[in-house]
Scaffold this motif. Structure first.
Motif, PDB file in Angstrom:
ATOM      1  N   ALA A 160     -89.720  14.459 -49.786  1.00 43.98           N
ATOM      2  CA  ALA A 160     -90.653  14.751 -50.875  1.00 43.98           C
ATOM      3  C   ALA A 160     -91.089  13.471 -51.570  1.00 43.98           C
ATOM      4  N   ARG A 161     -90.142  12.570 -51.827  1.00 45.93           N
ATOM      5  CA  ARG A 161     -90.483  11.310 -52.495  1.00 45.93           C
ATOM      6  C   ARG A 161     -91.373  10.438 -51.605  1.00 45.93           C
ATOM      7  N   LEU A 162     -91.136  10.469 -50.295  1.00 41.93           N
ATOM      8  CA  LEU A 162     -91.990   9.697 -49.386  1.00 41.93           C
ATOM      9  C   LEU A 162     -93.446  10.155 -49.479  1.00 41.93           C
ATOM     10  N   ALA A 163     -93.657  11.453 -49.512  1.00 38.60           N
ATOM     11  CA  ALA A 163     -95.022  11.964 -49.591  1.00 38.60           C
ATOM     12  C   ALA A 163     -95.646  11.657 -50.941  1.00 38.60           C
ATOM     13  N   LEU A 164     -94.880  11.776 -52.006  1.00 41.07           N
ATOM     14  CA  LEU A 164     -95.393  11.425 -53.331  1.00 41.07           C
ATOM     15  C   LEU A 164     -95.782   9.955 -53.368  1.00 41.07           C
TER      16      LEU A 164
END
Length: 221
Positions: free
Chosen positions: A21-25
């Motif tokens: 999730a953090r990678l996509a954000l």
């Protein structure tokens, strides 16, 4: 002057679902308020918006709550996708299927391999061999291309890499001599990237009343 409230991300640094999730954000450039969660002492604010209280959870500025990591990834990339991570329509089912295999087939064997003492019915090497069925498919893909579902890094890579990383870390010496050279190269490049390093920054656990922590990595991969 009025300030627009940022989405709030409840996260746990080492959770592979939260990592993706953090990678996509980060790839989308979407800033959020980050609240690092201690899994054994989850904050009441998280339980209120998400009774299951599993990270990651994203509370949007309009009050909507996203409780699944893939929903968070797609929301972020739907806001902004400067590197084209979302698959083209003709590849969408391929990408969805690959991620589904990771989550439904590979992840259970990964858990048993990592925590083999909790599953004494079989040996750690047995669980590892079951997980290797998925790794073999990834190796075949990466032997022909630089990314899992196209010429460049995309949704599938970001969604799957944290789980392969976890598998490799169970016994890195074994992984380093296993017959997966293309997969190792892909993994090592991914975790060495500035973006991955930026999303693995350590934050103190969030407590009610703490000043907001801004999560807004802008590093390119």
């Amino acid at each position: 002057m009025m300030h627009t409230r940022l989405p709030i991300l409840y996260s746990f640094r080492r959770c592979p679902y939260a990592m993706r999730a953090r990678l996509a954000l980060a790839a989308s450039g979407q800033a959020v308020e980050l609240r690092e969660v201690v899994l054994r002492d989850k904050p009441e604010a998280l339980r209120v918006i998400s009774p299951k209280a599993t990270v990651p959870v994203l509370q949007l500025a309009d009050g909507r709550v996203l409780e699944e990591s893939l929903d968070i990834m797609r929301w972020a990339l739907g806001c902004s996708d400067p590197e084209g991570w979302l698959p083209e329509p003709m590849r969408a089912s391929e990408v969805d299927g690959l991620i589904a295999r990771n989550d439904r087939e590979f992840k259970p064997w990964l858990d048993r391999y990592k925590y083999a003492d909790r599953y004494p019915e079989r040996s750690a090497s047995d669980y590892r061999a079951e997980g290797e069925r998925f790794l073999t498919g990834l190796e075949q893909r990466l032997s022909a291309r630089a990314a899992l579902a196209g010429a460049g890094w995309g949704l599938a890579d970001a969604a799957i890499l944290p789980f392969v990383r976890q598998f490799a870390l169970v016994d890195r010496p074994w992984f380093d001599q296993a017959p997966y050279p293309a997969l190792r190269h892909w993994l090592d490049q991914g975790i060495a990237s500035r973006r991955f390093q930026s999303i693995m920054t350590k934050y103190p656990p969030w407590r009610e009343g703490d000043a907001p922590t801004l999560f807004a990595p802008v590093h390119k991969g």
